[in-house]
Design a protein around this motif. Structure first.
Motif, PDB file in Angstrom:
ATOM      1  N   UNK A   1       6.043  -2.447 -12.186  1.00 41.48           N
ATOM      2  CA  UNK A   1       6.809  -1.981 -13.342  1.00 41.48           C
ATOM      3  C   UNK A   1       6.735  -2.958 -14.508  1.00 41.48           C
ATOM      4  N   UNK A   2       5.844  -3.959 -14.423  1.00 42.08           N
ATOM      5  CA  UNK A   2       5.712  -4.916 -15.512  1.00 42.08           C
ATOM      6  C   UNK A   2       4.331  -5.571 -15.438  1.00 42.08           C
ATOM      7  N   UNK A   3       3.936  -6.177 -16.545  1.00 44.38           N
ATOM      8  CA  UNK A   3       2.670  -6.912 -16.616  1.00 44.38           C
ATOM      9  C   UNK A   3       2.815  -8.062 -17.607  1.00 44.38           C
ATOM     10  N   UNK A   4       2.004  -9.113 -17.470  1.00 47.56           N
ATOM     11  CA  UNK A   4       1.017  -9.321 -16.398  1.00 47.56           C
ATOM     12  C   UNK A   4       1.703  -9.680 -15.089  1.00 47.56           C
ATOM     13  N   UNK A   5       1.000  -9.418 -14.006  1.00 48.98           N
ATOM     14  CA  UNK A   5       1.520  -9.741 -12.692  1.00 48.98           C
ATOM     15  C   UNK A   5       1.265 -11.215 -12.384  1.00 48.98           C
ATOM     16  N   UNK A   6       2.273 -11.847 -11.792  1.00 50.64           N
ATOM     17  CA  UNK A   6       2.188 -13.257 -11.431  1.00 50.64           C
ATOM     18  C   UNK A   6       2.177 -13.408  -9.913  1.00 50.64           C
ATOM     19  N   UNK A   7       1.658 -14.506  -9.445  1.00 48.85           N
ATOM     20  CA  UNK A   7       1.587 -14.754  -8.009  1.00 48.85           C
ATOM     21  C   UNK A   7       2.965 -14.780  -7.366  1.00 48.85           C
ATOM     22  N   UNK A   8       3.996 -15.010  -8.152  1.00 52.93           N
ATOM     23  CA  UNK A   8       5.365 -15.074  -7.627  1.00 52.93           C
ATOM     24  C   UNK A   8       6.065 -13.715  -7.580  1.00 52.93           C
ATOM     25  N   UNK A   9       5.404 -12.659  -8.052  1.00 50.54           N
ATOM     26  CA  UNK A   9       6.030 -11.342  -8.053  1.00 50.54           C
ATOM     27  C   UNK A   9       6.176 -10.797  -6.632  1.00 50.54           C
ATOM     28  N   UNK A  10       7.099  -9.838  -6.484  1.00 51.94           N
ATOM     29  CA  UNK A  10       7.343  -9.225  -5.180  1.00 51.94           C
ATOM     30  C   UNK A  10       6.096  -8.508  -4.673  1.00 51.94           C
ATOM     31  N   UNK A  11       5.928  -8.500  -3.358  1.00 53.65           N
ATOM     32  CA  UNK A  11       4.813  -7.808  -2.723  1.00 53.65           C
ATOM     33  C   UNK A  11       5.319  -6.489  -2.148  1.00 53.65           C
ATOM     34  N   UNK A  12       4.771  -5.403  -2.673  1.00 54.60           N
ATOM     35  CA  UNK A  12       5.253  -4.063  -2.326  1.00 54.60           C
ATOM     36  C   UNK A  12       4.061  -3.142  -2.107  1.00 54.60           C
ATOM     37  N   UNK A  13       3.249  -3.447  -1.111  1.00 50.06           N
ATOM     38  CA  UNK A  13       2.027  -2.682  -0.873  1.00 50.06           C
ATOM     39  C   UNK A  13       2.291  -1.203  -0.667  1.00 50.06           C
ATOM     40  N   UNK A  14       1.438  -0.358  -1.249  1.00 50.66           N
ATOM     41  CA  UNK A  14       1.560   1.094  -1.130  1.00 50.66           C
ATOM     42  C   UNK A  14       0.564   1.597  -0.084  1.00 50.66           C
ATOM     43  N   UNK A  15       1.040   2.391   0.873  1.00 55.50           N
ATOM     44  CA  UNK A  15       0.162   2.988   1.868  1.00 55.50           C
ATOM     45  C   UNK A  15      -0.306   1.973   2.895  1.00 55.50           C
ATOM     46  N   UNK A  16      -1.025   2.447   3.905  1.00 55.30           N
ATOM     47  CA  UNK A  16      -1.466   1.561   4.987  1.00 55.30           C
ATOM     48  C   UNK A  16      -2.264   0.356   4.500  1.00 55.30           C
ATOM     49  N   UNK A  17      -3.147   0.550   3.513  1.00 55.06           N
ATOM     50  CA  UNK A  17      -3.975  -0.557   3.042  1.00 55.06           C
ATOM     51  C   UNK A  17      -3.121  -1.624   2.355  1.00 55.06           C
ATOM     52  N   UNK A  18      -2.294  -1.203   1.396  1.00 53.17           N
ATOM     53  CA  UNK A  18      -1.449  -2.160   0.702  1.00 53.17           C
ATOM     54  C   UNK A  18      -0.490  -2.866   1.636  1.00 53.17           C
TER      55      UNK A  18
END
Length: 347
Positions: free
Chosen positions: A120-137
């Protein structure tokens, strides 16, 4: 100094590019991949092991006398969910476990910006939350957790989160676009096409991996976003390829919400070559900050989005005869166009 590198997934798109890159640096290479290593130009210059990273004995064999592991092997999003979870999570655990047992100097884990989900924001930083979508993410998030666990135990681990990377040998979803470009077709983009979207050339990714392999561990034992420095909108960057193709064709914006609904339905019935993370993000902004990699690794990308796309497209044209009748679910073969082959007729 010459060292021995194990590349898991060495017969894949990144694997072969990294193999050639490391050989040019006069390094020794061991490839471990389910697929046979079929590249005649370098096959006799490396040790190629055909095997599964889910097989502990095979991974242990491949790890013998290895200095550095580059873990690129993964089951991609079009694989069955059970294969994605078992390969990307269980396989990663075995790779790290064997790396620790064999006391390798360091592991470079190739993750993905898919770990950020649909942000929901950019640029993405390494400290941002990890919220993988689907089996791959989801599996990429879990694999990073495994990598972090071994880092906490004292193993030197670099985690790289590259944007979608392209270049020689890359087909997959990009082959759909290149096929339309070579046949003189307009090409649709979801939404206005004015969303900033960052890619990455595979050569620049190889440079980042080299930095992580050769710089002191106190610099590399961390997590880094990797992407192009220069990038523009989806409309402008893809238009550069259509202009290069020379047919005077254009990028055509299409309404995003109806298109996503149709793609969801096509995915449900197995008629779409695109998976959720692709079509849900294609019309949205997508770019990461590479400042940390620039500062800590000295990462300096050579290729802009346009450069990388055109370079990949020219490779596609030059090698079309070798894969014209192939298809599959990896980045090294074109993905089936499914229902999009019908849409191609009207563009």
């Amino acid at each position: 100094m010459t060292q021995t590198y194990l590349i898991t997934g060495g017969a894949g798109f990144l694997g072969i590019n990294l193999t050639r890159y490391l050989l040019a640096k006069e390094q020794r290479v061991v490839s471990l991949d389910l697929a046979p290593f079929a590249y005649a130009d370098v096959k006799d210059k490396i040790t190629a092991i055909t095997g599964d990273i889910r097989d502990e004995a095979v991974v242990s064999e491949a790890m013998t006398d290895v200095d550095i592991v580059v873990h690129t092997a993964a089951a991609l999003p079009l694989y069955k969910p059970e294969d994605i979870y078992s390969t990307d999570i269980e396989g990663s655990h075995i790779v790290f476990e064997q790396a620790a047992r064999h006391q390798v100097q360091r592991v470079i884990h190739i993750s993905s910006t898919a770990v950020y989900g649909i942000p929901d924001h950019h640029p993405l930083l390494e400290t941002d939350d990890l919220l993988g979508v689907g089996p791959y993410g989801e599996s990429k998030v879990k694999a990073e957790s495994i990598a972090q666990g071994y880092r906490d135990q004292g193993l030197c681990v670099s985690i790289l989160r590259p944007k979608s990377f392209i270049g020689p040998e890359r087909l997959g979803v990009f082959a759909l676009f290149y096929d339309w470009a070579k046949d003189g077709k307009n090409f649709p983009v979801l939404g206005s096409g004015n969303n900033l979207y960052q890619y990455l050339d595979v050569e620049d990714l190889c440079e980042a991996i080299w930095c992580c392999a050769t710089l002191p561990c106190e610099k590399t034992n961390d997590t880094f976003n990797i992407g192009a420095k220069e990038y523009g909108t989806a409309r402008d960057d893809f238009q550069a390829v259509l202009d290069y193709a020379g047919f005077g064709k254009k990028i055509v914006p299409i309404p995003e919400a109806p298109a996503i609904f149709v793609l969801r339905m096509l995915e449900l019935i197995g008629m779409s070559p695109l998976y959720k993370w692709v079509y849900e993000t294609a019309g949205k902004e997508s770019f990461v900050s590479i400042e940390k990699a620039e500062t800590m690794l000295g990462f300096a990308p050579k290729y802009s989005n346009k450069d990388a796309l055109i370079r990949n497209y020219q490779w596609y044209l030059d090698n079309l005869d070798s894969f014209a009748h192939d298809s599959g679910v990896t980045h090294r073969v074109p993905w089936k166009q499914g229902a999009l082959s019908l849409a191609k007729k009207v563009f």
